[in-house]
Motif scaffolding. Sequence first.
Motif, PDB file in Angstrom:
ATOM      1  N   GLU A 188      -2.116   8.378   4.980  1.00  0.00           N
ATOM      2  CA  GLU A 188      -1.998   7.021   5.505  1.00  0.00           C
ATOM      3  C   GLU A 188      -2.499   6.025   4.465  1.00  0.00           C
ATOM      4  OE1 GLU A 188      -0.831   5.698   8.415  1.00  0.00           O
ATOM      5  OE2 GLU A 188      -0.083   7.673   8.960  1.00  0.00           O
ATOM      6  N   ALA A 189      -1.710   4.991   4.234  1.00  0.00           N
ATOM      7  CA  ALA A 189      -2.047   3.936   3.274  1.00  0.00           C
ATOM      8  C   ALA A 189      -2.422   2.688   4.061  1.00  0.00           C
ATOM      9  CB  ALA A 189      -0.853   3.672   2.359  1.00  0.00           C
ATOM     10  N   ASP A 190      -3.708   2.492   4.267  1.00  0.00           N
ATOM     11  CA  ASP A 190      -4.185   1.424   5.136  1.00  0.00           C
ATOM     12  C   ASP A 190      -4.450   0.119   4.385  1.00  0.00           C
ATOM     13  OD1 ASP A 190      -4.090   3.253   7.178  1.00  0.00           O
ATOM     14  OD2 ASP A 190      -6.241   3.635   7.192  1.00  0.00           O
ATOM     15  N   GLY A 191      -3.920  -0.951   4.935  1.00  0.00           N
ATOM     16  CA  GLY A 191      -4.182  -2.290   4.408  1.00  0.00           C
ATOM     17  C   GLY A 191      -5.274  -2.975   5.201  1.00  0.00           C
ATOM     18  N   GLN A 233      -9.125   1.536  -2.457  1.00  0.00           N
ATOM     19  CA  GLN A 233      -9.084   2.843  -3.131  1.00  0.00           C
ATOM     20  C   GLN A 233      -7.788   3.006  -3.911  1.00  0.00           C
ATOM     21  OE1 GLN A 233      -9.663   4.973   0.594  1.00  0.00           O
ATOM     22  NE2 GLN A 233     -11.421   6.015  -0.311  1.00  0.00           N
ATOM     23  N   LEU A 234      -6.683   2.644  -3.292  1.00  0.00           N
ATOM     24  CA  LEU A 234      -5.377   2.807  -3.939  1.00  0.00           C
ATOM     25  C   LEU A 234      -5.277   1.993  -5.223  1.00  0.00           C
ATOM     26  CD1 LEU A 234      -3.216   2.673  -0.710  1.00  0.00           C
ATOM     27  CD2 LEU A 234      -3.446   4.650  -2.236  1.00  0.00           C
ATOM     28  N   LEU A 235      -5.828   0.796  -5.197  1.00  0.00           N
ATOM     29  CA  LEU A 235      -5.738  -0.094  -6.355  1.00  0.00           C
ATOM     30  C   LEU A 235      -6.765   0.236  -7.427  1.00  0.00           C
ATOM     31  CD1 LEU A 235      -4.352  -2.559  -7.591  1.00  0.00           C
ATOM     32  CD2 LEU A 235      -5.986  -3.997  -6.386  1.00  0.00           C
ATOM     33  N   ARG A 272      -6.745   9.342   4.779  1.00  0.00           N
ATOM     34  CA  ARG A 272      -6.622   7.908   4.990  1.00  0.00           C
ATOM     35  C   ARG A 272      -7.160   7.191   3.759  1.00  0.00           C
ATOM     36  NH1 ARG A 272      -5.130   5.112   9.206  1.00  0.00           N
ATOM     37  NH2 ARG A 272      -4.829   6.708  10.777  1.00  0.00           N
ATOM     38  N   LEU A 273      -6.287   6.473   3.067  1.00  0.00           N
ATOM     39  CA  LEU A 273      -6.661   5.739   1.859  1.00  0.00           C
ATOM     40  C   LEU A 273      -6.512   4.248   2.128  1.00  0.00           C
ATOM     41  CD1 LEU A 273      -4.663   7.980  -0.627  1.00  0.00           C
ATOM     42  CD2 LEU A 273      -7.124   8.077  -0.166  1.00  0.00           C
ATOM     43  N   ASN A 275       0.823  -1.211   0.000  1.00  0.00           N
ATOM     44  CA  ASN A 275       0.000   0.000   0.000  1.00  0.00           C
ATOM     45  C   ASN A 275       0.857   1.262   0.000  1.00  0.00           C
ATOM     46  OD1 ASN A 275      -2.153  -1.699   0.121  1.00  0.00           O
ATOM     47  ND2 ASN A 275      -2.540  -1.385   2.284  1.00  0.00           N
ATOM     48  N   GLU A 276       1.955   1.220   0.717  1.00  0.00           N
ATOM     49  CA  GLU A 276       2.838   2.383   0.751  1.00  0.00           C
ATOM     50  C   GLU A 276       3.555   2.572  -0.579  1.00  0.00           C
ATOM     51  OE1 GLU A 276       5.288   2.551   4.258  1.00  0.00           O
ATOM     52  OE2 GLU A 276       3.578   2.036   5.522  1.00  0.00           O
TER      53      GLU A 276
END
Length: 120
Positions: free
Chosen positions: A63-66, A99-101, A94-95, A20-21
């Motif tokens: 923040e890149a939350d898994g 969302q990131l993918l 906070r993502l 995620n980061e």
Amino acid sequence: MKRGSIVGMAEALKKFKIRNEEWTKTILQAAGFKENEDFIHQYIVDDKYIVDFAFEEEKIVVEADGKSHRKKIIKNKDKERDNYLFKNGWIIIRLNDKQLLKEPSFCKSLIKQMVVGRRN
């Protein structure tokens, strides 16, 4: 937490290739931001917390939350940290991994809009 131990922890976290980061760093760079110039990876706030990414001058945390952040105990810790940061003038973005993918353009736009807004 002692300064030396939190600095050591932040350095150790940088060495891990957390998916995620890595995605977030790619999004930040695609938005035109440069590491260690615009944002800092594994930034230490007040010798108390380590955040994934910080725009220090603008006081914005990303923040890149898994998946682990979906657990109640982690959510509670995140909420406590977010409250501390907010009370000290930080904006927290906070993502989550989905969302990131699936929505990297949205993530990029959101971050860019917040940073540019704080710079003006």
